[in-house]
Write a protein that holds these residues in place. Sequence first.
Motif, PDB file in Angstrom:
ATOM      1  N   TYR A  85      -3.524   9.056  24.582  1.00  0.00           N
ATOM      2  CA  TYR A  85      -2.714   7.432  24.109  1.00  0.00           C
ATOM      3  C   TYR A  85      -1.412   7.382  22.648  1.00  0.00           C
ATOM      4  CZ  TYR A  85      -6.922   6.879  26.811  1.00  0.00           C
ATOM      5  OH  TYR A  85      -8.412   7.044  28.171  1.00  0.00           O
ATOM      6  N   ALA A 122      -3.812  -2.812  26.481  1.00  0.00           N
ATOM      7  CA  ALA A 122      -4.385  -1.912  27.045  1.00  0.00           C
ATOM      8  C   ALA A 122      -5.158  -3.082  28.439  1.00  0.00           C
ATOM      9  CB  ALA A 122      -6.099  -1.198  26.710  1.00  0.00           C
ATOM     10  N   VAL A 123      -5.095  -4.191  28.186  1.00  0.00           N
ATOM     11  CA  VAL A 123      -5.694  -4.911  29.112  1.00  0.00           C
ATOM     12  C   VAL A 123      -4.402  -5.337  29.927  1.00  0.00           C
ATOM     13  CG1 VAL A 123      -6.167  -7.468  29.950  1.00  0.00           C
ATOM     14  CG2 VAL A 123      -7.561  -6.275  28.448  1.00  0.00           C
ATOM     15  N   TRP A 125      -1.554  -3.188  29.711  1.00  0.00           N
ATOM     16  CA  TRP A 125      -1.199  -2.194  30.712  1.00  0.00           C
ATOM     17  C   TRP A 125      -2.622  -1.769  32.110  1.00  0.00           C
ATOM     18  CZ3 TRP A 125      -4.922   2.178  31.838  1.00  0.00           C
ATOM     19  CH2 TRP A 125      -3.581   3.202  32.909  1.00  0.00           C
ATOM     20  N   HIS A 126      -3.918  -2.170  32.006  1.00  0.00           N
ATOM     21  CA  HIS A 126      -4.605  -2.300  32.957  1.00  0.00           C
ATOM     22  C   HIS A 126      -3.693  -2.784  34.346  1.00  0.00           C
ATOM     23  CE1 HIS A 126      -7.948  -1.125  35.663  1.00  0.00           C
ATOM     24  NE2 HIS A 126      -8.395  -2.176  35.471  1.00  0.00           N
ATOM     25  N   ARG A 127      -3.661  -4.199  33.911  1.00  0.00           N
ATOM     26  CA  ARG A 127      -2.573  -6.115  34.969  1.00  0.00           C
ATOM     27  C   ARG A 127      -1.468  -4.623  35.714  1.00  0.00           C
ATOM     28  NH1 ARG A 127      -4.201 -10.533  31.517  1.00  0.00           N
ATOM     29  NH2 ARG A 127      -5.891 -10.438  32.023  1.00  0.00           N
ATOM     30  N   SER A 129      -0.654  -1.511  35.525  1.00  0.00           N
ATOM     31  CA  SER A 129      -1.084  -0.251  36.473  1.00  0.00           C
ATOM     32  C   SER A 129      -1.548   0.040  37.916  1.00  0.00           C
ATOM     33  CB  SER A 129      -1.540   0.763  35.906  1.00  0.00           C
ATOM     34  OG  SER A 129      -3.328  -0.232  35.682  1.00  0.00           O
ATOM     35  N   LEU A 130      -2.539  -1.732  38.237  1.00  0.00           N
ATOM     36  CA  LEU A 130      -2.527  -2.173  39.552  1.00  0.00           C
ATOM     37  C   LEU A 130      -1.704  -2.968  40.008  1.00  0.00           C
ATOM     38  CD1 LEU A 130      -6.384  -3.691  38.105  1.00  0.00           C
ATOM     39  CD2 LEU A 130      -6.185  -1.564  39.374  1.00  0.00           C
TER      40      LEU A 130
END
Length: 131
Positions: A85, A122-123, A125-127, A129-130
Amino acid sequence: MASEPMSIGSSAQDPPPVPEATSQEPKYGGHTRFELELEFVQALGNPEYVNYLASRKFLQNPAFVAYLDYLQYWTRPPYLQYITYPTSCLKMLELLQVERFRKDILSPNLTHALVTEGMKAAVEWHRESLS
């Protein structure tokens, strides 16, 4: 294999070789200098750990501050590719070069704000990436 003990004073050394060239590198507790420094740089991505270092007065020690400066080699290839990271770790390494930040990180409020900011990033980035 006998070797000189690693210390904070080892910051005057060149960066360790990348893993492909570590077959003859001395071991410290079973790990190469490369592995130990990588683990430490990655740990700096945790604001609570950095707060712990500050609370134990490591960040006031000129030798430790010099070691943090030495670790700047992780911001460049080929070392950069080994950090899981890099954003949080390298940003913290950059902030730790500033004396004022090294004092301010003692504040639980700043530490909490950095943890919260990291979780939000992080949240997000996750959104993304989806999508």
